[in-house]
Design an enzyme around this catalytic site. Sequence first.
Site, PDB file in Angstrom:
ATOM      1  N   HIS A  18     -18.190  18.069  37.905  1.00  0.00           N
ATOM      2  CA  HIS A  18     -17.671  18.260  39.268  1.00  0.00           C
ATOM      3  C   HIS A  18     -18.660  19.085  40.099  1.00  0.00           C
ATOM      4  O   HIS A  18     -19.193  20.096  39.617  1.00  0.00           O
ATOM      5  CB  HIS A  18     -16.319  18.978  39.193  1.00  0.00           C
ATOM      6  CG  HIS A  18     -15.503  18.883  40.442  1.00  0.00           C
ATOM      7  ND1 HIS A  18     -15.828  19.574  41.591  1.00  0.00           N
ATOM      8  CD2 HIS A  18     -14.383  18.172  40.733  1.00  0.00           C
ATOM      9  CE1 HIS A  18     -14.928  19.298  42.531  1.00  0.00           C
ATOM     10  NE2 HIS A  18     -14.049  18.442  42.034  1.00  0.00           N
ATOM     11  N   SER A  35     -13.260  12.410  44.098  1.00  0.00           N
ATOM     12  CA  SER A  35     -11.903  12.850  43.779  1.00  0.00           C
ATOM     13  C   SER A  35     -11.303  13.563  44.982  1.00  0.00           C
ATOM     14  O   SER A  35     -12.019  14.038  45.861  1.00  0.00           O
ATOM     15  CB  SER A  35     -11.899  13.784  42.566  1.00  0.00           C
ATOM     16  OG  SER A  35     -12.685  14.927  42.826  1.00  0.00           O
ATOM     17  N   GLU A  52      -4.217  10.791  38.805  1.00  0.00           N
ATOM     18  CA  GLU A  52      -4.370  11.895  37.857  1.00  0.00           C
ATOM     19  C   GLU A  52      -3.056  12.655  37.721  1.00  0.00           C
ATOM     20  O   GLU A  52      -2.621  13.318  38.670  1.00  0.00           O
ATOM     21  CB  GLU A  52      -5.470  12.849  38.348  1.00  0.00           C
ATOM     22  CG  GLU A  52      -5.711  14.020  37.406  1.00  0.00           C
ATOM     23  CD  GLU A  52      -6.843  14.940  37.861  1.00  0.00           C
ATOM     24  OE1 GLU A  52      -7.275  14.819  39.031  1.00  0.00           O
ATOM     25  OE2 GLU A  52      -7.280  15.779  37.054  1.00  0.00           O
ATOM     26  N   GLU A  89       1.123  21.622  40.884  1.00  0.00           N
ATOM     27  CA  GLU A  89       0.197  20.947  41.801  1.00  0.00           C
ATOM     28  C   GLU A  89       0.747  19.636  42.350  1.00  0.00           C
ATOM     29  O   GLU A  89       0.169  19.052  43.261  1.00  0.00           O
ATOM     30  CB  GLU A  89      -1.160  20.724  41.112  1.00  0.00           C
ATOM     31  CG  GLU A  89      -1.842  22.052  40.785  1.00  0.00           C
ATOM     32  CD  GLU A  89      -3.240  21.913  40.223  1.00  0.00           C
ATOM     33  OE1 GLU A  89      -3.895  20.887  40.468  1.00  0.00           O
ATOM     34  OE2 GLU A  89      -3.678  22.842  39.524  1.00  0.00           O
ATOM     35  N   ASP A 143      -6.503  14.517  32.367  1.00  0.00           N
ATOM     36  CA  ASP A 143      -7.219  15.788  32.476  1.00  0.00           C
ATOM     37  C   ASP A 143      -6.699  16.713  31.377  1.00  0.00           C
ATOM     38  O   ASP A 143      -5.491  16.986  31.315  1.00  0.00           O
ATOM     39  CB  ASP A 143      -6.951  16.373  33.874  1.00  0.00           C
ATOM     40  CG  ASP A 143      -7.653  17.703  34.115  1.00  0.00           C
ATOM     41  OD1 ASP A 143      -7.605  18.572  33.217  1.00  0.00           O
ATOM     42  OD2 ASP A 143      -8.217  17.884  35.209  1.00  0.00           O
ATOM     43  N   HIS A 167      -4.533  19.754  32.511  1.00  0.00           N
ATOM     44  CA  HIS A 167      -3.159  19.439  32.909  1.00  0.00           C
ATOM     45  C   HIS A 167      -2.334  18.969  31.710  1.00  0.00           C
ATOM     46  O   HIS A 167      -1.157  19.330  31.571  1.00  0.00           O
ATOM     47  CB  HIS A 167      -3.149  18.365  34.004  1.00  0.00           C
ATOM     48  CG  HIS A 167      -3.788  18.812  35.276  1.00  0.00           C
ATOM     49  ND1 HIS A 167      -3.266  19.809  36.067  1.00  0.00           N
ATOM     50  CD2 HIS A 167      -4.934  18.414  35.888  1.00  0.00           C
ATOM     51  CE1 HIS A 167      -4.041  19.997  37.124  1.00  0.00           C
ATOM     52  NE2 HIS A 167      -5.070  19.163  37.041  1.00  0.00           N
ATOM     53  N   HIS A 185     -10.972  13.909  32.792  1.00  0.00           N
ATOM     54  CA  HIS A 185     -11.465  15.246  33.136  1.00  0.00           C
ATOM     55  C   HIS A 185     -11.357  16.130  31.912  1.00  0.00           C
ATOM     56  O   HIS A 185     -10.315  16.154  31.248  1.00  0.00           O
ATOM     57  CB  HIS A 185     -10.611  15.871  34.241  1.00  0.00           C
ATOM     58  CG  HIS A 185     -11.103  15.593  35.625  1.00  0.00           C
ATOM     59  ND1 HIS A 185     -10.317  15.790  36.733  1.00  0.00           N
ATOM     60  CD2 HIS A 185     -12.314  15.163  36.071  1.00  0.00           C
ATOM     61  CE1 HIS A 185     -11.025  15.476  37.819  1.00  0.00           C
ATOM     62  NE2 HIS A 185     -12.228  15.081  37.444  1.00  0.00           N
ATOM     63  N   ARG A 241      -9.533  26.940  32.530  1.00  0.00           N
ATOM     64  CA  ARG A 241     -10.545  26.314  33.374  1.00  0.00           C
ATOM     65  C   ARG A 241     -11.910  26.998  33.281  1.00  0.00           C
ATOM     66  O   ARG A 241     -12.721  26.882  34.197  1.00  0.00           O
ATOM     67  CB  ARG A 241     -10.095  26.230  34.841  1.00  0.00           C
ATOM     68  CG  ARG A 241      -8.775  25.503  35.023  1.00  0.00           C
ATOM     69  CD  ARG A 241      -8.591  24.970  36.425  1.00  0.00           C
ATOM     70  NE  ARG A 241      -8.750  23.516  36.430  1.00  0.00           N
ATOM     71  CZ  ARG A 241      -8.169  22.698  37.307  1.00  0.00           C
ATOM     72  NH1 ARG A 241      -7.404  23.166  38.259  1.00  0.00           N
ATOM     73  NH2 ARG A 241      -8.370  21.407  37.261  1.00  0.00           N
ATOM     74  N   GLU A 271     -14.823  19.702  34.506  1.00  0.00           N
ATOM     75  CA  GLU A 271     -14.284  20.294  35.718  1.00  0.00           C
ATOM     76  C   GLU A 271     -14.005  21.779  35.455  1.00  0.00           C
ATOM     77  O   GLU A 271     -13.315  22.122  34.502  1.00  0.00           O
ATOM     78  CB  GLU A 271     -12.980  19.560  36.071  1.00  0.00           C
ATOM     79  CG  GLU A 271     -12.484  19.802  37.455  1.00  0.00           C
ATOM     80  CD  GLU A 271     -11.290  18.913  37.780  1.00  0.00           C
ATOM     81  OE1 GLU A 271     -11.221  18.438  38.902  1.00  0.00           O
ATOM     82  OE2 GLU A 271     -10.415  18.710  36.920  1.00  0.00           O
TER      83      GLU A 271
HETATM   84 MN    MN Z   1      -8.762  17.220  37.057  1.00  0.00          MN
END
Ligand code: MN
Length: 288
Positions: free
Chosen positions: A7, A64, A147, A153, A180, A183, A206, A212, A241
């Site tokens: 990313h 994205s 996604e 979110e 991802d 997530h 992802h 993260r 990411e």
């Molecule tokens: Mn993602």
Amino acid sequence: MNRLGVHAAVWVAGWSEVEAQRAISRASACGFDVVEVPLLNPAAVDPAMTRRVLAEHDMQATCSMGLPADADVSSDDVAVVRRGEEVLRTAVEVAGEMGATYLGGILYSSLGKYTRPPTDRGRNHAMEALARVAPQAAASGVTLGLEPVNRYESNLINTAAQAMALIDDVGADNIVVHLDSYHMHIEEADAAAAVRRCGDRLGYVHIGENHRGYLGSGRVDFAGLFRALVGADYTGDITFESFSSTVVSDDFVSALAIWRDQWQDSDDLATHARTFIDNQLRAAARAA
Ligand code: MN
């Protein structure tokens, strides 16, 4: 065989030519094939410039985005849905013009914390908007990726099963699931089962740690996830990411709740991620 991506927010907050040069050249230097360009404000991205800078570095792009609240295609309000559809159309156009063949993310609702569950009317609006945008995307050679994201979110698609159900309802060939690890770690009971459930509809992945930050320093079961990807013969893109407020804008910090920084050195983070993903793929292939 999988293209490996990163990313752009690992290096830059926006997409001026200077920022595009920096993200694309550093991604290339760190061993990646693909840069994921965020289109949170697609009209602000110059696709001709992006295409030229990509070509200079022999790199590819994916795109994205997450829709803003005032352009939420899952809204009950048809005027808001219309705005969302226009944002999606602009994003598809920009993606196609820069030479990207993939646009993924939260294309089905806005990116943000909802305070109530989705409505049937709102889900239908999202389905209809995607069904209207999909042919334009196909004509531009762009595949759309939904996604599933965590419950803070979006309220509409938090799991692979929900993404698959919406894709079935839309009925367009060029819509795929975009998983991802970050997530999935929150929402899926079993990330490997989520990969298997998507089958051929899995189109983009992802890779992010549960906090993260640096891959392997948290709780995500990457060994299990990569074994599932290899086991499913997944040949699509795998993109790293990670976000830090040392790089990204205040809007991004707020939208993604980046309250604590996990890193400062973009190149070190990206080089580590590239090696980590490579090692996981190799180990999974041997275990297969
Ligand atoms: Mn993602």
